[in-house]
Design a protein around this motif. Structure first.
Motif, PDB file in Angstrom:
ATOM      1  N   HIS A   9     -31.879  47.729 -32.456  1.00  0.00           N
ATOM      2  CA  HIS A   9     -31.853  46.444 -31.733  1.00  0.00           C
ATOM      3  C   HIS A   9     -32.398  46.621 -30.321  1.00  0.00           C
ATOM      4  N   HIS A  54     -33.644  43.832 -38.104  1.00  0.00           N
ATOM      5  CA  HIS A  54     -33.154  43.922 -39.491  1.00  0.00           C
ATOM      6  C   HIS A  54     -32.974  42.559 -40.149  1.00  0.00           C
ATOM      7  N   ASP A 109     -29.927  40.131 -38.985  1.00  0.00           N
ATOM      8  CA  ASP A 109     -29.710  40.017 -37.533  1.00  0.00           C
ATOM      9  C   ASP A 109     -29.674  38.551 -37.088  1.00  0.00           C
TER      10      ASP A 109
HETATM   11 ZN   LIG Z   1     -29.308  44.693 -37.005  1.00  0.00          ZN
END
Ligand SMILES: [Zn+2]
Length: 246
Positions: free
Chosen positions: A135, A22, A25
């Protein structure tokens, strides 16, 4: 409590590719480290598997995608990263598997990095704080895709347009992992890392976390890691070596 020391990460490399699920992150765990490395003249590129379009409850995904891609590009620029790729895979429902490995292997073959960086893909952040599915899928796929990229006969169809296998990745480094045994001193670039997280303004507002303060948040983890390195601030990474016997 005893503090377990961290070993310093090597810095004798030139090119890193960061592949994360994302936008934001990198900024929650590794932006200050990236700023240090780009400051040393290293080349660092970002690749976002999703655009984080499911990340803001009150915002339609298509509008959210535009906002978050723009924030990520601005955030990357602050730490000296000018290449940000978006793979456009669906936020929140990423699946580990061959299609994701294929796409990431293609990115690795084009980018030809020495080091590949991803986020923590263990089940938790340590303790009872659970990790998120995207993740975990991304990190596992990154680890496999790095090996795939070096094998001419895996995803062979990618090699039609002059793209070559790339087996030059020395290691995959996962930031934020509870299994981290390595770290880097981010004292000199800590403020740049804070600015990079603050660039995700719409996302942070959208989380609805009252009184969230990017500096305070990053200081907590940064200080703890710094202690393990004997410096003011640090970032920790779990190292997965891609060589044999090291
Ligand atoms: Zn993330």
């Amino acid at each position: 409590m005893d503090i377990e020391p961290l070993e310093a990460l090597p810095e004798d490399w030139e090119r890193a590719l960061c592949v994360v699920a994302h936008p934001d992150d990198m900024e929650f765990g590794a932006a200050a480290a990236v700023a240090r490395w780009t400051g040393q003249g290293k080349d660092v590129a970002y690749c976002m598997v999703t655009s984080g379009e499911a990340g803001i409850d009150g915002l339609d995904p298509e509008e959210c995608r535009r906002v978050r891609e723009a924030e990520q590009i601005a955030s990357a620029e602050i730490v000296g990263v000018s290449v940000v790729d978006f793979l456009g895979r669906p936020d929140g429902v990423l699946e580990y598997g061959v299609p994701l490995r294929r796409e990431i292997a293609g990115v690795v073959r084009r980018s030809r990095p020495d080091i590949v960086i991803t986020g923590n893909f263990r089940d938790s952040w340590g303790g009872s704080s659970l990790n998120q599915a995207d993740h975990i899928a991304t990190g596992r796929a990154v680890l496999d895709a790095v090996r795939d990229a070096g094998n001419r006969w895996v995803f062979h169809e990618q090699l039609d347009d002059g793209l070559e296998p790339w087996g030059g990745v020395r290691a995959v480094w996962a930031f934020g992992s509870p299994g981290a045994r390595h770290g880097v001193d981010t004292t000199g670039t800590f403020d740049t890392g804070v600015a990079s997280l603050e660039a995700h303004g719409a996302y942070i507002d959208g989380l609805g976390w009252e009184h969230f303060d990017a500096r305070e948040f990053l200081e907590g983890f940064g200080r703890q890691t710094g202690q393990r390195l004997g410096v003011a601030f640090g970032a920790a990474f779990e190292v997965f070596s891609m060589g044999w016997g090291d």
